[in-house]
Design a protein around this motif. Sequence first.
Motif, short mmCIF file in Angstrom:
data_model
loop_
_atom_site.label_atom_id
_atom_site.label_comp_id
_atom_site.label_asym_id
_atom_site.label_seq_id
_atom_site.Cartn_x
_atom_site.Cartn_y
_atom_site.Cartn_z
N ASN A 31 37.10 110.16 -105.49
CA ASN A 31 37.10 111.21 -104.47
C ASN A 31 37.59 110.69 -103.12
N GLN A 32 37.26 109.45 -102.82
CA GLN A 32 37.75 108.88 -101.56
C GLN A 32 39.28 108.76 -101.58
N TYR A 33 39.83 108.37 -102.72
CA TYR A 33 41.29 108.29 -102.83
C TYR A 33 41.92 109.67 -102.66
N LEU A 34 41.33 110.68 -103.29
CA LEU A 34 41.89 112.03 -103.18
C LEU A 34 41.78 112.56 -101.76
N ASP A 35 40.63 112.26 -101.08
CA ASP A 35 40.45 112.76 -99.71
C ASP A 35 41.43 112.13 -98.74
N ARG A 36 41.74 110.84 -98.93
CA ARG A 36 42.55 110.13 -97.94
C ARG A 36 44.04 110.10 -98.28
N GLN A 37 44.38 110.20 -99.56
CA GLN A 37 45.78 110.05 -99.95
C GLN A 37 46.42 111.37 -100.36
N LEU A 38 45.89 112.00 -101.40
CA LEU A 38 46.54 113.20 -101.91
C LEU A 38 46.30 114.41 -101.01
N ARG A 39 45.03 114.68 -100.68
CA ARG A 39 44.66 115.78 -99.78
C ARG A 39 45.13 117.14 -100.30
N VAL A 40 45.08 117.33 -101.60
CA VAL A 40 45.42 118.62 -102.21
C VAL A 40 44.11 119.36 -102.41
N LYS A 41 43.99 120.55 -101.83
CA LYS A 41 42.72 121.25 -101.79
C LYS A 41 42.15 121.50 -103.18
N GLU A 42 42.93 122.11 -104.07
CA GLU A 42 42.40 122.45 -105.39
C GLU A 42 42.00 121.20 -106.16
N LEU A 43 42.83 120.17 -106.09
CA LEU A 43 42.54 118.93 -106.81
C LEU A 43 41.31 118.23 -106.25
N VAL A 44 41.22 118.19 -104.91
CA VAL A 44 40.10 117.49 -104.26
C VAL A 44 38.79 118.20 -104.55
N LEU A 45 38.74 119.50 -104.34
CA LEU A 45 37.48 120.24 -104.54
C LEU A 45 37.05 120.24 -106.00
N SER A 46 38.05 120.30 -106.92
CA SER A 46 37.71 120.25 -108.34
C SER A 46 37.07 118.91 -108.72
N ALA A 47 37.63 117.81 -108.18
CA ALA A 47 37.06 116.49 -108.47
C ALA A 47 35.66 116.34 -107.90
N HIS A 48 35.43 116.85 -106.69
CA HIS A 48 34.09 116.77 -106.09
C HIS A 48 33.09 117.61 -106.89
N ASP A 49 33.53 118.77 -107.35
CA ASP A 49 32.63 119.62 -108.13
C ASP A 49 32.25 118.94 -109.45
N ARG A 50 33.21 118.30 -110.11
CA ARG A 50 32.91 117.58 -111.35
C ARG A 50 32.00 116.39 -111.09
N ALA A 51 32.17 115.75 -109.94
CA ALA A 51 31.34 114.57 -109.63
C ALA A 51 29.87 114.94 -109.49
N VAL A 52 29.57 116.00 -108.72
CA VAL A 52 28.17 116.39 -108.53
C VAL A 52 27.60 117.02 -109.79
N ARG A 53 28.45 117.54 -110.66
CA ARG A 53 27.95 118.12 -111.90
C ARG A 53 27.56 117.02 -112.89
N ASN A 54 28.28 115.89 -112.88
CA ASN A 54 27.97 114.79 -113.78
C ASN A 54 26.89 113.85 -113.23
N CYS A 55 26.87 113.66 -111.92
CA CYS A 55 25.89 112.75 -111.29
C CYS A 55 25.15 113.49 -110.19
N PRO A 56 24.33 114.48 -110.53
CA PRO A 56 23.68 115.27 -109.47
C PRO A 56 22.62 114.51 -108.70
N TRP A 57 22.15 113.36 -109.21
CA TRP A 57 21.09 112.62 -108.54
C TRP A 57 21.60 111.74 -107.39
N THR A 58 22.92 111.67 -107.19
CA THR A 58 23.50 110.80 -106.17
C THR A 58 23.80 111.63 -104.92
#
Length: 665
Positions: A31-58
């Motif tokens: 997610n840090q790479y996507l936020d700082r390098q790609l900065r594509v809204k759909e791609l970034v938000l989709s990756a963040h949503d998958r991250a909290v869905r797989n690791c909600p305790w973090t």
Amino acid sequence: MKAGDPARIQLIYERALAENCLVPDLWARYNQYLDRQLRVKELVLSAHDRAVRNCPWTVGLWIRYLLAMERHGVDHCIISEIFEKALNAGFIQATDYVEIWQAYLDYLRRRVDFTQDSSKELEELRSAFARAVEYLKQEVEERFSESGDPSCTIMQNWARVEARLCNNMQKARELWDNIMTKGNAKYANMWLEYYNLERAHGDTQHCRKALHRAVQCTSDYPEHVCEVLLTLERIEGTLEDWDAAVQKTENRLARVNEQRAKVAEKEAALAKQEEEKAEQRKQARAEKKASKKAKKNRIGDKRKADDDDEGEWGREEEAEQPSKRHKGDGDGLLLEEDMELETGLFGRSGTEKPDRPANQKQKASTSRKDIPKVLHDSSKDNVTVFVSNLSYNMAEPEVKLKELFESCGEVEQIRPVFSNKGTFRGYCYVEFKDEKSALQALGLDRKVVEGRPMFVSPCVDKNKNPDFKGFRYSTTLEKHKLFISGLPFSCTKEELEDVCKAHGNVKDIRLVTNRAGKPKGLAYVEYENEAQASQAVLKMDGLTIKEHVIKVAISNPPLRKLPDKPEAGRASQFAVPRQIYGARGKGRTQLSMMPRALQRQSNPVAKAENGMVQNSPATSSEPAEEPKKMSNADFAKMLLNNHLLWHHRQITRPLLHATRPRKGN
């Protein structure tokens, strides 16, 4: 990453996450790479949503998700909805809730236009601050028994917003008054934080008032607060203000010094009491040891007197059998050994008697008995280590251990401990020349010496340090360490490391063994971080190693529970009587040396001289009397009488047959 091909980097991250979707660090880096390098809204938000869905305790992934949505201009309602999901994610620490609330409050503050006196966003920010304080007080504190925010950082930020951005010092003072009532009034840094806020946005009167209260309430660093008060009065105060400040600080510091003196005196008294108790325990042990020694001497004198009371019978037996020797006389040989010398084993004639292992051990330890005992010097505990769990059969332990510990530094002295018989007891003290060498020697703990793990621990007097624990491994939850059970006993450390290093960097592996150095099929594996340990649990649990299915879990040893004491009635009902042994303790074979006739309980039926059964004068209702304890002399006389009676029967039996009338005569 160095080549800079975004498509390839994204593809490798996606492949890695497909196999490691429960690793929070990998999601954070992606997610840090996507936020700082790609900065594509759909791609970034989709990756963040998958991250909290797989690791909600973090909590860190949720915070990054909120920042990404704010960065890409997502609607406020959606951000608020995601924040509510984060509150219901079930974090494992109270501080995680403080962090997520702080991130959401920062987002709300950035939405407010403070150039206006009032706005909808400002009211929402204030209501969010109030809700955060109430949420931490009720929900979080009820679940974790703590709010996670002992310093009230959220209320401090709220006070700063009111003072600096809203110019509402009255509200800021109310908030700080609430902060101080939550147990923070005794800390100097909290008062100085409030003083700096008043200094920047308030007036001198409230600054002086705050410092006077700080001098009165601070208990950790009152000198610092007093110095700040005197500095304020020196610059802005009048003579009356200066005199009042000097008097107040002097009185306060005098009381503080008096309290510190009382505490120091109390600690010294407690230390003295502990020393006196230790001395009393030492004297009690010495007295108990002396009483045991005196009792042992009295028992020896009694046995000697019993041997003298054997009288003529004992002397006659000794004259008839000159080769018989009692245990403890001469060189300690028994009658059976002399019989074996004459007739040989299994009836063969023997020429010489073999040397017994006990005698060999006695000869080997004879030289140890003459060595004077060296008392332990407690003043050198800092340069001494205690070594235990050594083999009792270790030959020349001083030489063996000196070669082993010389790698840690210059060895001053090695003091192995021997028993009264001169045998090695399996532990010793190793004294070094400096403390650095002693600390380095602790690294040899659990090193295998002659097939047994050697235990090396600091030399600590437990009477003076009762809280000292020699166990150096943690007994609490360690998220970066794994506990593996079900391992085959033949599994080595290298073989286990080959299996574990495929899932991360292995820092240490410890195979659990018993005192004899035999493996127990258990192991602890330490990784660099929590993510690698979590990944290893998923991959290794249920794995088969040498036809053994292993179980893998995060290391979290259970608390040891003391066994419940049984009830008095129930214990007496099912209690098993303990075996009663003689004065010499438990023997090697527990064979009874008393004739069976004496072991039988007395009964109301007795035999007459002619063999007919007669009723005993004692009634059967009377309890049987316990047999009287016999001394050595009484037992010898009884045995002699039985011997004479047997001879008498052997002589009289042929006479009875000769005089008995035959049939037909």
